[in-house]
Design an enzyme around this catalytic site. Structure first.
Site, PDB file in Angstrom:
ATOM      1  N   CYS A 182      36.881  38.883  43.780  1.00 50.44           N
ATOM      2  CA  CYS A 182      37.968  38.826  44.638  1.00 50.44           C
ATOM      3  C   CYS A 182      38.180  37.149  44.847  1.00 50.44           C
ATOM      4  O   CYS A 182      39.652  37.183  45.112  1.00 50.44           O
ATOM      5  CB  CYS A 182      37.587  39.298  46.153  1.00 50.44           C
ATOM      6  SG  CYS A 182      35.945  39.537  46.556  1.00 50.44           S
TER       7      CYS A 182
ATOM      8  N   ARG B 286      24.692  40.176  39.151  1.00 53.37           N
ATOM      9  CA  ARG B 286      23.940  40.050  40.376  1.00 53.37           C
ATOM     10  C   ARG B 286      22.329  40.127  40.100  1.00 53.37           C
ATOM     11  O   ARG B 286      21.928  41.191  39.424  1.00 53.37           O
ATOM     12  CB  ARG B 286      24.424  41.270  41.506  1.00 53.37           C
ATOM     13  CG  ARG B 286      25.828  41.302  41.682  1.00 53.37           C
ATOM     14  CD  ARG B 286      26.401  42.385  42.345  1.00 53.37           C
ATOM     15  NE  ARG B 286      27.782  42.317  42.505  1.00 53.37           N
ATOM     16  CZ  ARG B 286      28.556  43.072  43.187  1.00 53.37           C
ATOM     17  NH1 ARG B 286      27.952  44.224  43.644  1.00 53.37           N
ATOM     18  NH2 ARG B 286      29.654  42.891  43.332  1.00 53.37           N
TER      19      ARG B 286
ATOM     20  N   GLN C  55      33.380  45.598  36.454  1.00 50.54           N
ATOM     21  CA  GLN C  55      34.038  46.339  37.603  1.00 50.54           C
ATOM     22  C   GLN C  55      35.433  46.394  37.136  1.00 50.54           C
ATOM     23  O   GLN C  55      36.137  45.539  36.659  1.00 50.54           O
ATOM     24  CB  GLN C  55      34.063  45.608  38.877  1.00 50.54           C
ATOM     25  CG  GLN C  55      32.550  45.447  39.448  1.00 50.54           C
ATOM     26  CD  GLN C  55      32.623  44.852  41.030  1.00 50.54           C
ATOM     27  OE1 GLN C  55      33.213  43.742  40.888  1.00 50.54           O
ATOM     28  NE2 GLN C  55      31.869  45.315  41.910  1.00 50.54           N
TER      29      GLN C  55
ATOM     30  N   ASP D 287      38.175  46.363  38.931  1.00 55.71           N
ATOM     31  CA  ASP D 287      38.430  45.653  40.491  1.00 55.71           C
ATOM     32  C   ASP D 287      39.842  45.531  40.613  1.00 55.71           C
ATOM     33  O   ASP D 287      40.363  44.932  39.713  1.00 55.71           O
ATOM     34  CB  ASP D 287      37.544  44.505  40.414  1.00 55.71           C
ATOM     35  CG  ASP D 287      37.046  43.980  41.780  1.00 55.71           C
ATOM     36  OD1 ASP D 287      37.296  44.874  42.652  1.00 55.71           O
ATOM     37  OD2 ASP D 287      36.293  43.029  41.923  1.00 55.71           O
TER      38      ASP D 287
ATOM     39  N   HIS E 226      42.737  44.329  43.579  1.00 59.06           N
ATOM     40  CA  HIS E 226      43.037  43.852  45.148  1.00 59.06           C
ATOM     41  C   HIS E 226      44.569  44.071  45.413  1.00 59.06           C
ATOM     42  O   HIS E 226      45.510  43.460  44.897  1.00 59.06           O
ATOM     43  CB  HIS E 226      42.584  42.244  45.255  1.00 59.06           C
ATOM     44  CG  HIS E 226      41.030  42.221  44.991  1.00 59.06           C
ATOM     45  ND1 HIS E 226      40.627  41.912  43.778  1.00 59.06           N
ATOM     46  CD2 HIS E 226      40.062  42.365  45.864  1.00 59.06           C
ATOM     47  CE1 HIS E 226      39.213  41.661  43.996  1.00 59.06           C
ATOM     48  NE2 HIS E 226      38.994  42.041  45.170  1.00 59.06           N
TER      49      HIS E 226
ATOM     50  N   LYS F 106      34.236  49.718  54.720  1.00 56.46           N
ATOM     51  CA  LYS F 106      34.716  50.422  53.438  1.00 56.46           C
ATOM     52  C   LYS F 106      34.513  52.039  53.401  1.00 56.46           C
ATOM     53  O   LYS F 106      33.775  52.323  54.178  1.00 56.46           O
ATOM     54  CB  LYS F 106      33.941  49.640  52.324  1.00 56.46           C
ATOM     55  CG  LYS F 106      32.560  50.093  52.182  1.00 56.46           C
ATOM     56  CD  LYS F 106      31.770  49.387  51.072  1.00 56.46           C
ATOM     57  CE  LYS F 106      30.236  49.682  51.199  1.00 56.46           C
ATOM     58  NZ  LYS F 106      29.291  49.007  50.229  1.00 56.46           N
TER      59      LYS F 106
ATOM     60  N   HIS G 273      40.354  45.654  48.961  1.00 56.59           N
ATOM     61  CA  HIS G 273      39.539  45.677  47.774  1.00 56.59           C
ATOM     62  C   HIS G 273      39.396  46.868  47.233  1.00 56.59           C
ATOM     63  O   HIS G 273      39.201  47.887  48.018  1.00 56.59           O
ATOM     64  CB  HIS G 273      38.081  45.011  47.733  1.00 56.59           C
ATOM     65  CG  HIS G 273      38.205  43.820  48.631  1.00 56.59           C
ATOM     66  ND1 HIS G 273      37.496  42.664  47.960  1.00 56.59           N
ATOM     67  CD2 HIS G 273      38.481  43.378  49.707  1.00 56.59           C
ATOM     68  CE1 HIS G 273      37.646  41.715  48.755  1.00 56.59           C
ATOM     69  NE2 HIS G 273      38.086  42.221  50.000  1.00 56.59           N
TER      70      HIS G 273
END
Length: 657
Positions: free
Chosen positions: A350, A379, A397, A399, A401, A484, A530
RNA sequence: GCUGGCGUGGCGCAAUUGGUAGCGCACCUGUCUUGUAAACAGGCGGUUGUCGGUUCGAGUCCGACCGUCAGCUCCA
């Protein structure tokens, strides 16, 4: 209607006849199918004293409540067995869980597998003794005297009322009055007792089938700061057959474990040289990955997203601006110091998308602005939690936004949820539910004002509820920047994994100073949503492997078609058929090895290829092929052009065959 | 990270009380190959996760580390 009920305390010569004005059901049955009653709506064991006017219904042992009672009672039997064999064992808590129960003990030495076998024998003895469970109301002080040797129980008594339901202690202590359950032998002497809310089966003989399954350590009341107790897990069922069936189910589930299938089907591996939690995708696993990526990239573009790209590392300042670093530095890989700056492997995408947003001035006319990428994030998951593809240290991911005005947020969230649900349907997933993760108002982990949290949470909840799907609350599970909604799926052995997420974030736009110019000329702050559809590509592949047990629908199958000649003189003919299929995009191989046909079928079957095309003299003469489908059924002498059409259509429809 | 278990050729397994590693599949070579889940024969391949220790001698015992399994805790 009858006006008399007979409740028999099983295992006792006494019969207690209770006059009521209720249903007249035969509450006690010799076949032990009824183990409790519902009195005025509350489930109670049969040792309850009924009073005039009570409305009573039977609770069958095979009902969900009955199974819970059975398993909770089995936990008591376990605890008694442990204290018979280990004098120093102190009791923790022992609630029922899905398919079974556990009980925590503070013991000087951890239990061994041999201890479990020995405890099972002791439990069998206790069950044969047919000890009655009898409920007894006590005051706090009385309980403290009776349980003076049980420090953990004393703690529960003291904390009564403040005990939160999710640590399992509610199984011991309910709100209001305290109760102790005595285990009475046939001569009414007390064999054992435990602080417990109940209810229980009438006597221990009602536990016909159980097994102790494993031991592990567990923190007292789930808090890492507390002592570790030894937790013994067991399972209990109303019959030997059901216990057997349960054990069989577990074995079947283990066969679909994606870690095992991944090696068998040559999809991926986890070499120790790479490091824990880092996966290598082999060519066949690479096909799955590519199909998923192609699908989700195309869908994002269809849904109005722009495909972007960002690097894997960044200077630390970016993650300070986003607010991540102060909270999550310990789960990020340690920084690399270069020319006076600390560079981090990114753990989230992000912040980089925010930089793209901020790269120039934005107008309200551009919103919603939707960015999407495959972001590789790293991670440093704790060593004990790494698990196949479902919990890794390096992942991709999908991902996205969405930058929107506050007014646009609800519609965007609904849009995203529809997107996600359509994706899950296309991939054939059906075993999932939604989870709404909210903040813990008492925790300092979450930033932002109460009002903002309320708006964000309400918005998400409304969309989730409108979807009509099962929705589970997850208090305290929100991201630090906002609540979320996530989709949770179950793996082969019942563990749930978070997949798709949609998060409402009003904090990062503030931290990055994101703005847009509104119609009235003012500068406004956007909200960012997100969202990851697969969540992590790796985890999704793991779940898919287990869902299909490796037998993927043709559109996902690494090898979609395999040609098998009856003898090698048909190799060329099959190569021609394969070439036709390849021209229309089908992944096809021809097995020209020296093996016999039967062996080739066996090999193809084990690798779960959806279509085998077998060719011998009859087929070649007729310009045909013979299908053998993955389920073993056959379709012989199909003209080649029709065979190609059948395969191509099934792939295009994402059909399972 | 914590508690406990496990770690033998690519995979699945074997190796008596510590006495210098065997088998099947896969792989390679050869001879074979006609109808829906394993042709036959020969062969290659490991010093037993890594490092250190005990011992005349360790796959077998001890320690550390790595990896892994179950659960707990955690999971932006």
């Amino acid at each position: 209607m009858s006006s008399s009920l007979t409740v028999v305390r099983a295992g006792s010569s006494q019969q207690q006849v209770i006059e009521t004005a209720t249903t007249g059901l035969d509450l006690f049955r010799e076949d032990r199918t009824v183990i409790a009653v519902r009195v005025n709506g509350t489930v109670r064991d049969l040792s309850v004293v009924l009073s005039d006017g009570d409305v009573v219904e039977p609770v069958a042992i095979s009902s969900p409540e009955g199974l819970t009672i059975l398993r909770h009672s089995a936990a008591h039997v376990l605890a008694q067995a442990v204290q018979r064999q280990h004098n120093d064992a102190k009791l923790g808590i022992g609630p029922p869980i899905t398919d079974g129960f556990y009980y925590d003990f503070d013991v000087s030495e951890p239990f061994t597998p041999e201890d479990l076998r020995s405890l099972e024998k002791e439990m069998t003895k206790i069950i044969k003794e047919r000890q009655r469970f009898v409920r007894r109301v006590v005051t706090d002080d009385e309980a403290r005297v009776e349980l003076a040797d049980e420090p953990y129980k004393l703690e529960l008594i003291t904390d009564k009322g403040s005990a939160s339901a999710d640590d399992g202690s509610s199984a011991e202590v309910g709100a209001g009055e305290l109760t102790i359950y005595d285990n009475l032998r046939r001569d009414d002497s007390v064999a054992w007792k435990d602080l417990c809310r109940g209810p229980h089966v009438p006597h221990t003989g009602y536990i016909p089938a159980f097994a102790l399954t494993r031991v592990s350590a567990a923190y007292w009341r789930g808090d890492q700061a507390n002592a570790q107790l030894q937790r013994v897990y067991g399972t209990a069922w109303p019959s030997r057959d059901q216990l057997k069936a349960h054990q069989l189910r577990l074995e079947e589930a283990a066969k679909r474990d994606h870690r095992k299938l991944g090696a068998e089907l040559d999809l991926y591996s986890f070499p120790t040289e790479l490091g824990s939690g880092l996966a290598l995708f082999h060519p066949k696993g690479g096909v799955l990955k590519r199909e998923m990526e192609d699908y989700v990239r195309r869908r994002h573009i269809e849904e109005g997203f722009s495909y972007v790209g960002t690097p894997h590392i960044s200077k630390g300042g970016l993650f300070e601006t986003s607010g991540h670093l102060p909270y999550y530095a310990d789960t990020m890989f340690p920084p690399m110091a270069m020319e006076g700056a600390d560079y981090y492997l990114k753990a989230m995408n992000c912040p980089m998308h925010n930089l793209i947003y901020r790269s120039r001035g934005r107008s309200y006319r551009e919103l919603p602005l939707r960015l999407f990428e495959f972001g590789s994030v790293y991670r440093y998951e704790k060593s004990g939690v790494v698990h196949g593809l479902t919990r890794v240290r390096g992942m991709t991911q999908d991902d996205s936004h969405s930058y929107v005005t506050a007014e646009q947020a609800p519609a965007e969230i609904k849009h995203l949820l529809d997107f996600v649900l359509g994706l899950l349907k296309d991939f054939g997933l059906d075993d999932y539910f939604l989870e709404l993760s909210t903040r813990d108002p008492n925790s300092a982990k979450f930033i932002g004002s109460d009002d903002q949290w309320e708006i964000a949470t309400d918005t998400l909840r409304r969309v989730a509820v409108d979807s009509g799907l099962e929705l589970v609350d997850d208090p305290g599970g929100a991201a630090f920047y906002g609540p979320k909604v996530s989709v949770q799926t179950r793996d082969a052995i019942g563990r749930t994994w978070q997949m798709s997420t949609i998060q409402y974030d009003f904090n990062q736009p503030a931290g990055f100073g994101l703005e847009y110019q509104a119609a009235d000329g003012s500068r406004q702050q956007p909200v960012m949503i997100h969202s990851a559809k697969f969540g992590s590509i790796e985890r999704f592949i793991g779940v898919l492997v287990e869902h299909y047990a490796g037998a993927f629908p043709p559109w996902l199958a690494p090898v979609q078609v395999i040609g098998i000649p009856v003898a090698d003189e048909f190799n060329d003919y099959l190569e021609d058929v394969a070439a036709q299929l390849r021209r229309v995009g089908v992944r096809v191989e021809v097995d020209t090895s020296d093996d016999r046909m039967q062996k080739k079928i066996r090999t193809a079957q084990k690798s779960k290829v959806p279509y085998m095309l077998i060719v011998g003299g009859d087929d070649a003469a007729a310009g045909a092929v013979s299908f053998r489908y993955r389920d073993g059924t056959q379709n012989n002498g199909v003209p080649v052009d029709r065979a190609v059409t059948e395969i191509v259509e099934a792939i295009a429809d994402r059909r399972q065959v």
